[in-house]
Design a protein around this motif. Structure first.
Motif, PDB file in Angstrom:
ATOM      1  N   THR A  66      27.684  -2.387 -16.046  1.00 38.00           N
ATOM      2  CA  THR A  66      28.574  -1.247 -16.769  1.00 38.00           C
ATOM      3  C   THR A  66      28.573   0.051 -15.937  1.00 38.00           C
TER       4      THR A  66
ATOM      5  N   GLU B  51      39.990   1.200 -16.482  1.00 39.94           N
ATOM      6  CA  GLU B  51      39.827  -0.204 -17.568  1.00 39.94           C
ATOM      7  C   GLU B  51      40.538  -1.400 -16.842  1.00 39.94           C
TER       8      GLU B  51
ATOM      9  N   ASN C  72      32.145  -3.887 -16.577  1.00 42.55           N
ATOM     10  CA  ASN C  72      32.535  -3.346 -18.062  1.00 42.55           C
ATOM     11  C   ASN C  72      32.686  -1.873 -17.766  1.00 42.55           C
TER      12      ASN C  72
ATOM     13  N   THR D 159      33.240   1.554 -19.039  1.00 38.36           N
ATOM     14  CA  THR D 159      33.049   2.314 -20.538  1.00 38.36           C
ATOM     15  C   THR D 159      33.402   3.676 -20.241  1.00 38.36           C
TER      16      THR D 159
ATOM     17  N   SER E  25      38.378   4.895 -27.532  1.00 36.24           N
ATOM     18  CA  SER E  25      37.082   4.725 -26.643  1.00 36.24           C
ATOM     19  C   SER E  25      37.774   3.812 -25.441  1.00 36.24           C
TER      20      SER E  25
ATOM     21  N   GLU F 222      35.982  -1.421 -27.151  1.00 35.23           N
ATOM     22  CA  GLU F 222      34.796  -0.726 -27.641  1.00 35.23           C
ATOM     23  C   GLU F 222      35.062  -0.167 -28.829  1.00 35.23           C
TER      24      GLU F 222
ATOM     25  N   ASN G 261      31.627   9.224 -29.177  1.00 31.42           N
ATOM     26  CA  ASN G 261      31.126   7.803 -29.200  1.00 31.42           C
ATOM     27  C   ASN G 261      29.809   7.532 -28.587  1.00 31.42           C
ATOM     28  N   SER G 262      29.684   5.993 -28.535  1.00 29.26           N
ATOM     29  CA  SER G 262      28.285   5.761 -27.936  1.00 29.26           C
ATOM     30  C   SER G 262      27.968   6.399 -26.547  1.00 29.26           C
ATOM     31  N   GLU G 263      29.036   6.631 -25.924  1.00 26.56           N
ATOM     32  CA  GLU G 263      29.038   7.167 -24.244  1.00 26.56           C
ATOM     33  C   GLU G 263      29.138   8.676 -24.075  1.00 26.56           C
TER      34      GLU G 263
END
Length: 717
Positions: free
Chosen positions: A250, A358, A382, A384, A412, A416, A468-470
């Motif tokens: 990642t 991406e 990956n 992200t 995202s 994701e 978001n999660s990042e």
């Protein structure tokens, strides 16, 4: 003198007209620095400064926040509101965290606008858990693969840190036989008896370039058991960036992707032996001990017997080749270093991909080859990212009284989880469930904010946070009210003049200083800009005074100045037009037909033509009257835009509208008109056009040409 003003008797007021521009120009702040979120590593114990800069008018002042709380001067962190500079004295881990600033300016009406900067993460560069100073021994047979670790505990460090290996405190050179991976482990594709370190140590060392500190750790004694002979070994994948159990590597978007793979194995080949004669004469003459030792080492190397034929053994020495490495993308295409964003280093063992996108999210294959065989390893990337703007929040300027709309939409990385719904703020204050629904309206899952019917009190800046999660992103968009163009002075829209009059064409407008107005003329399909103006117009670009003095104009020039003068007043956000229709005064109801220096024969021909035209007109009128006698009364509407036909045979029947010629077939009552009336509609219209009297606006007066009619019902056209 109707419609005009004599130059000798009137002083033009526009000469003294002064338009006061707005003294108070405002512009909401806009963050210039920091432009994007970032990490900063600093050496512990040093002073650190962070700069916040924003544009705006009045000049903004600044506040700094750490981990969401306003920074207070506590002796080791402070900031200067006018300059926007924050200072951390003698940085320690205590001051680590996320810093961001707010820029605020206040307008003369007491309203403020605030914008919020991206975050800066401040970290002390250091090695927390590094190598341990201990000793160990590794034993391996000559020709085999071996690796050594820096230590048994996971490494923890912050800031740019590199690894190197030492042998007896001398730096170990990097060649195709050895490789130091991103975790600091030392790999040998194969070992020779000359790599034996039983009488010394291989030592791992970590170096933090910002901290300026190197830490020497684990010492390893390498014992190499000599082999009777060596033969080639096919490649084997011994190391790759993909950790055991990892589905993918990642990386964050726009960072550098770093892939590594290492193959053990070797193949044998022959090459011309190195001779001292190839060295510089000075080194050969001096009998350099280093080169003498190398020569002796090559002669004493125990290598397998090779089928050399009749080749002179003293002329050749066998050599060892490590596997060559090729990288391929997901489609099986070979990746070439230096193309696109790819770089291949360390004898093919490292693939770097700059500015990851991406589209780089795919599987990459490293292939190790030698004459003994092939092996490969696969690594999936990956990519992200923290939220990426789809419709970023932007500033807007709208006229007073209209709605302002703001968008805040982010996504995202592909595949994701979508970001959380936006959180909205105005001037740093949360617009939560207690917001005024009469003023604010949210839609599209909180991704659209509408500010209703804006007024001066709504001026300010809005912010939206998406996460978001990042990570998290913040957008700023300021609302300003556009004060529309106001025409402060304009002339009469219609001016009927005669020679000696002054034609007033002065147009003066005001607007916001932020959006200064400019002017253009349009006359007879020609546009005039800047200092230029239509013929005979005297124009002062500073005062905007414009007029025509007709005193000295010839008859032809008087005719030339007739027409519509269009003044275009415009700015960045709006355009306004002012029209002035200039006509010549008609003497006693007859149009002025100037005759100047005409040829007598031309005059006679013109008179005869006029007489003939009058006779034809009389004949046409008689025919029309004859056809309409006893049937219709023709009436012109007051506004001159429609004719009416009223039946005399049946006075109680309704009145029918005769529309203008080009609208006859679109008249909604057309189908109701009796057949005996329809045939004379156009004749009735023509009749009125020819005989109607002209009112002061140039339209035909209503006429009733049927004496027998006692009552006529008029309808609006």
């Amino acid at each position: 003198m109707a419609g005009g003003t004599r130059l000798a008797s009137t002083l033009l007021l526009s000469v003294f007209l002064f338009v006061r521009a707005q003294d108070d120009t405002y512009e909401p702040p806009k963050i210039v620095e920091p432009a994007a979120a970032r990490q900063e590593f600093h050496k512990g114990g040093e002073d650190v400064t962070l700069q916040c800069r924003a544009s705006g008018q009045p000049v903004p002042i600044y506040e700094w926040y750490r981990n969401g709380a306003l920074v207070e001067d506590n002796g080791y962190i402070s900031y200067n509101p006018p300059s926007g500079i924050l200072t951390i004295r003698s940085l320690t881990t205590r001051e680590e965290g996320f810093y961001n600033c707010r820029a605020r300016n206040t307008f003369p009406n007491g309203l403020s606008a605030v914008v919020i900067s991206p975050k800066i993460e401040v970290i002390v560069a250091r090695i927390v858990r590094g190598v341990r100073s201990e000793q160990g021994t590794v034993t391996v047979t000559e020709g085999n693969y071996v690796f050594m670790t820096c230590g048994d505990t996971p490494l923890e460090y912050y800031g740019p840190t590199t690894f190197e290996w030492l042998y007896d405190f001398g730096r170990l050179g990097r060649d195709d036989q050895i490789f130091i991976d991103i975790k600091g482990e030392l790999h040998f594709a194969y070992v020779m008896h000359t790599d034996d370190g039983s009488e010394g140590y291989y030592t791992c060392s970590m170096h933090n370039s910002i901290q300026g500190l190197s830490i020497d750790g684990r010492q390893t004694s390498l014992v190499v058991i000599q082999a009777d002979s060596m033969s080639g070994v096919e490649p084997t994948l011994q190391f790759s960036s993909k950790m055991a159990g990892q589905a993918a590597l990642t990386f964050e978007r726009n960072t550098e992707g770093w892939l590594e793979c290492f193959f053990s194995g070797y193949a044998l080949k022959t090459q011309r032996r190195r001779v001292l004669e190839a060295l510089p004469e000075t080194e050969a003459a001096n009998g350099s001990e280093r080169y003498a030792a190398e020569e002796q080492q090559m002669k004493s190397a125990r290598l397998p017997d090779l089928a050399m034929g009749d080749q002179d053994e003293s002329a050749t020495d066998p050599d060892i080749e490590v596997p060559t490495i090729e990288w391929q993308d997901n489609a099986g295409n070979t990746i070439v270093s230096g193309t696109d964003r790819y770089t291949i280093e360390s004898h093919g063992r490292v693939l770097k991909i700059a500015r990851l996108e991406e589209a780089d999210e795919q599987t990459y294959t490293c292939i190790g080859r030698n004459t003994m065989g092939t092996a490969e390893g696969r690594m999936t990337i990956n990519v992200t990212t923290s939220p990426v703007w789809v419709k970023p929040l932007q500033s807007t300027t709208v006229p007073r009284g209209q709605d302002a709309v703001f968008h805040c939409q982010a996504r995202s990385a592909a595949g994701e989880v979508a970001p959380d719904p936006p959180r909205w703020f105005k001037n740093g204050h949360r617009l939560d469930v207690m917001y005024d629904s009469n003023k604010f309206e949210f839609s599209d899952k909180l991704r659209e904010l509408r500010v209703k019917s804006v007024h001066d009190t709504d001026v300010g800046c809005f912010h939206c946070y998406v996460s978001n999660s990042e990570g998290e992103e913040v957008g700023n968009g300021c609302l300003t009210i556009f004060l529309p163009i106001r025409i402060a002075a304009k002339p009469p829209a219609k001016q009927t003049i005669e020679k000696g009059d002054i034609v007033n064409l002065t147009v003066v407008a005001t607007a916001d200083k932020l959006y200064p107005v400019a002017y253009k003329w349009h006359f007879n399909d020609i546009t005039y800009e800047g200092v230029s103006a239509p013929p005979h117009v005297i124009y002062d670009i500073n005062t905007k005074q414009a007029y025509i003095n007709t005193s000295d104009l010839t008859d032809q020039q008087m005719r030339d100045i007739r027409g519509v003068y269009r003044r275009e007043v415009y700015c960045e956000l709006e355009t306004v037009f002012v029209d002035v229709d200039v006509k010549l005064k008609v003497q006693e109801g007859l149009p002025e037909i100037p005759v100047a220096s005409a040829d007598p024969h031309v005059v006679v021909i013109a008179v005869l033509g006029a007489v003939g035209g009058i006779l034809i007109l009389v004949i046409v009128l008689l025919v029309v009257l004859y056809k309409m006698k006893g049937k219709l009364a023709c009436i012109r509407s007051p506004n001159g835009r429609a004719s009416y036909a009223v039946s005399h045979e049946a006075p109680v029947r309704p009145t029918y509208t005769v529309p203008p010629e080009d609208d006859v077939y679109s008249d909604p009552h057309y189908s109701e008109i009796p057949d005996d009336t329809l045939a004379v509609y156009e004749e009735c219209h023509t009749y009125l056009e020819l005989l109607g009297d002209t009112d002061e606006d140039g339209y035909l007066r209503p006429l009733d040409f049927s004496p027998e009619t006692t009552a006529v019902e008029e309808t609006n056209g």
